[in-house]
Motif scaffolding. Sequence first.
Motif, short mmCIF file in Angstrom:
data_model
loop_
_atom_site.label_atom_id
_atom_site.label_comp_id
_atom_site.label_asym_id
_atom_site.label_seq_id
_atom_site.Cartn_x
_atom_site.Cartn_y
_atom_site.Cartn_z
N SER A 10 0.84 -1.20 0.00
CA SER A 10 0.00 0.00 0.00
C SER A 10 0.87 1.24 0.00
O SER A 10 1.93 1.26 0.62
N PHE A 11 0.44 2.26 -0.73
CA PHE A 11 1.04 3.58 -0.61
C PHE A 11 0.05 4.42 0.17
O PHE A 11 -1.02 4.74 -0.33
N LYS A 12 0.41 4.74 1.42
CA LYS A 12 -0.55 5.40 2.32
C LYS A 12 -1.85 4.60 2.32
O LYS A 12 -1.86 3.44 2.64
N LYS A 13 -2.94 5.25 1.88
CA LYS A 13 -4.23 4.56 1.93
C LYS A 13 -4.48 3.68 0.71
O LYS A 13 -5.33 2.80 0.72
N LEU A 14 -3.71 3.95 -0.37
CA LEU A 14 -3.97 3.27 -1.63
C LEU A 14 -3.37 1.86 -1.63
O LEU A 14 -2.16 1.70 -1.57
N GLU A 15 -4.23 0.84 -1.69
CA GLU A 15 -3.73 -0.52 -1.73
C GLU A 15 -3.49 -0.92 -3.18
O GLU A 15 -4.42 -1.02 -3.97
N VAL A 16 -2.22 -1.13 -3.51
CA VAL A 16 -1.85 -1.37 -4.90
C VAL A 16 -1.73 -2.87 -5.20
O VAL A 16 -2.17 -3.34 -6.24
N LEU A 17 -1.13 -3.61 -4.28
CA LEU A 17 -1.07 -5.06 -4.42
C LEU A 17 -1.88 -5.69 -3.29
O LEU A 17 -1.70 -5.36 -2.13
N GLY A 34 -1.45 -6.57 -18.20
CA GLY A 34 -2.54 -6.01 -17.40
C GLY A 34 -2.66 -4.52 -17.66
O GLY A 34 -1.72 -3.89 -18.13
N PRO A 35 -3.84 -3.98 -17.35
CA PRO A 35 -4.05 -2.56 -17.60
C PRO A 35 -3.10 -1.69 -16.78
O PRO A 35 -2.59 -2.12 -15.76
N SER A 36 -2.89 -0.48 -17.25
CA SER A 36 -2.01 0.44 -16.54
C SER A 36 -2.62 0.78 -15.18
O SER A 36 -3.83 0.92 -15.05
N GLY A 37 -1.77 0.82 -14.17
CA GLY A 37 -2.24 1.08 -12.81
C GLY A 37 -2.63 -0.18 -12.06
O GLY A 37 -3.06 -0.10 -10.90
N SER A 38 -2.47 -1.34 -12.69
CA SER A 38 -2.90 -2.57 -12.02
C SER A 38 -1.85 -3.08 -11.03
O SER A 38 -2.11 -4.03 -10.30
N GLY A 39 -0.69 -2.44 -10.99
CA GLY A 39 0.31 -2.82 -9.99
C GLY A 39 1.47 -3.65 -10.52
O GLY A 39 2.26 -4.17 -9.74
N LYS A 40 1.61 -3.73 -11.84
CA LYS A 40 2.67 -4.56 -12.43
C LYS A 40 4.06 -4.05 -12.04
O LYS A 40 4.92 -4.82 -11.61
N SER A 41 4.25 -2.74 -12.18
CA SER A 41 5.56 -2.17 -11.83
C SER A 41 5.84 -2.35 -10.35
O SER A 41 6.94 -2.73 -9.95
N THR A 42 4.85 -2.07 -9.54
CA THR A 42 5.02 -2.19 -8.10
C THR A 42 5.41 -3.62 -7.73
O THR A 42 6.27 -3.84 -6.87
N PHE A 43 4.80 -4.60 -8.39
CA PHE A 43 5.11 -6.00 -8.16
C PHE A 43 6.59 -6.27 -8.44
O PHE A 43 7.33 -6.79 -7.60
N LEU A 50 12.92 -2.33 -4.37
CA LEU A 50 12.85 -0.90 -4.57
C LEU A 50 11.62 -0.36 -3.85
O LEU A 50 11.52 0.82 -3.54
N GLU A 51 10.65 -1.25 -3.61
CA GLU A 51 9.52 -0.92 -2.73
C GLU A 51 9.51 -1.94 -1.60
O GLU A 51 9.81 -3.11 -1.80
N GLN A 52 9.14 -1.47 -0.43
CA GLN A 52 9.06 -2.32 0.75
C GLN A 52 7.64 -2.88 0.83
O GLN A 52 6.69 -2.12 0.95
N1 LIG Z 1 5.58 5.62 -5.13
C1 LIG Z 1 4.23 5.62 -5.23
N2 LIG Z 1 3.50 6.39 -4.40
C2 LIG Z 1 2.16 6.41 -4.49
N3 LIG Z 1 1.43 5.71 -5.37
C3 LIG Z 1 2.10 4.93 -6.23
C4 LIG Z 1 3.55 4.85 -6.21
N4 LIG Z 1 3.94 4.01 -7.19
C5 LIG Z 1 2.80 3.56 -7.79
N5 LIG Z 1 1.71 4.12 -7.21
C6 LIG Z 1 0.31 3.84 -7.59
O1 LIG Z 1 0.14 2.46 -7.59
C7 LIG Z 1 -0.72 2.08 -8.63
C8 LIG Z 1 -0.10 0.98 -9.43
O2 LIG Z 1 1.03 1.51 -10.10
P1 LIG Z 1 1.99 0.62 -10.99
O3 LIG Z 1 2.52 -0.50 -10.17
O4 LIG Z 1 2.98 1.53 -11.58
O5 LIG Z 1 1.02 0.05 -12.08
P2 LIG Z 1 1.36 -0.48 -13.54
O6 LIG Z 1 2.83 -0.66 -13.64
O7 LIG Z 1 0.58 -1.73 -13.66
O8 LIG Z 1 0.86 0.56 -14.49
C9 LIG Z 1 -1.05 3.32 -9.42
O9 LIG Z 1 -2.32 3.77 -9.04
C10 LIG Z 1 0.01 4.29 -8.99
O10 LIG Z 1 -0.49 5.61 -9.01
#
Ligand SMILES: Nc1ncnc2c1ncn2[C@@H]1O[C@H](COP(=O)(O)OP(=O)(O)O)[C@@H](O)[C@H]1O
Lengths: 240, 233
Positions: A10-17, A34-43, A50-52
């Motif tokens: 989660s980033f603050k309140k936003l649960e990404v994975l 997957g669609p953009s914003g689905s959390g692929k990069s974060t994964f 690079l993310e905890q």
């Molecule tokens: N460092 C961050 N701080 C806050 N929100 C983030 C951060 N990195 C990504 N997000 C949010 O997490 C969600 C997923 O992002 P991301 O993993 O980049 O998706 P994808 O790669 O699938 O497009 C997005 O809504 C993005 O705005």
Amino acid sequence: MIRVENLHKSFKKLEVLKGIDCQIKANEVVVIIGPSGSGKSTFLRCINMLEQPTAGNIYIEGVSLSDPLTNINHIRAELGMVFQRFNLFPHKTALENIAMAPIKVRKMSKADAKIIAYDLLEKVGLSDKADVYPDQLSGGQQQRVAIARALAMNPKVMLFDEPTSSLDPEMVGEVLAVIKDLAKEGMTMMVVTHEMGFAREVGDRVIFMDEGLIVEEGTPEEIFQTAKNPRLQTFLSKIL
Amino acid sequence: MDVVLRTYPILLWGALSTLQISLISIALGCVLGLAVGLARLSGYRIIRTAASIYIDFFRGTPLLVQIFLIYFGLPHLLRQSQLYLIESYNMPQFFTQFALPVFLAAVVSCSLNSGAYIAEIFRAGVQSIERGQMEAARSLGMTTRQAMRYVILPQAFKVVIPPLGNEFIALLKDTSLLSVIGFEELTRKGQLTVGWSYAAFPIWITVAFLYLVMTFGLSRLVDYTERRLKTGD
Ligand SMILES: Nc1ncnc2c1ncn2[C@@H]1O[C@H](COP(=O)(O)OP(=O)(O)O)[C@@H](O)[C@H]1O
Ligand SMILES: [Mg+2]
């Protein structure tokens, strides 16, 4: 080789994975779509820390990343990462970009590191660009140097985050060709991409992510031909 | 006219003294500024806060007051503290001499002051480097330290040269404030020579001219360095 258990981020309140489970075997090429914003990069970014992660666990060759005794720099040295925006070091030549980490992290001699760097430049088809600075390279060339830079650490796994998404269309092919060669050599890889032709051809397995979860996974045939999941269908119809 | 000519060697010595104190303070200020600038970006909150307090204090108060505080205030504090320790705890007397040498006070005040400004310049420089650079370096297995040293700082140095040059020039002019504690730099020499020669205009215009020569030289040097680094890649 890589085991992911119940990964949450989660980033603050936003649960990404929202609880990712998956395993990647040695020599496997896993394509993540997957669609953009689905959390692929974060994964991917969680996998090399690079993310905890907020919760869950990741094991690389059985070593837990959340174990405080794990040296994260040692783990990262075994994982090559290629970014969408290349992130080459602009103050270093192509050759220096590639040789830097072996010298500083592996404590290799400069001469040895240069030999490796030259070989890798040759491998990605840029042996004539050794002494050129990144701003004089095209996007496709920069990305190939970035791949060579990651390979210089002799990683066990390569992570690609949309490696062709910021390239002009005519340069996509040259970068994908390098990645395909790696696949042939048996490199273990996780590739986030929107290139469905590439996914079909090179992927051993395709993972479809949506809203922070793995919604579908299977062989390319299963994902692109037989899967019936409506969210996957919607995504594929948009992208193909 | 004769009298004016006799002031010139004295003013030139003053200019040299100004240059000397400026260069020493700039050098020390850069070392301090780099350390404090990085401290501002530290992962540890206490370190960040300590750095901020230092920066806020030295940027938020006049250099003149800082000079007084260090030259007059510190010896007073030391004397009072020792007095208190002797009276309350029967401590032996360590110091008999409290006055700070004026040169030392000058170096300390100017370095601390410029260090605060330079810290902010370095911090901004480091922060101007794209986050992807740090991530790429870290993803290759470099420690934060290595990434800073080999990837971020070399790029940041190029960014900070123009603002750093401005700070050098500002500091060189600000050393004139040291005249108030009797440090014999250019402005103080001007005051002293006007005192016995009564040639106010020729002397002050000469003083101004000498400052101009020094600041102009410094800015040329900065331009040159900037150009060299630009063509460097
Ligand atoms: N460092 C961050 N701080 C806050 N929100 C983030 C951060 N990195 C990504 N997000 C949010 O997490 C969600 C997923 O992002 P991301 O993993 O980049 O998706 P994808 O790669 O699938 O497009 C997005 O809504 C993005 O705005
Ligand atoms: Mg992404």
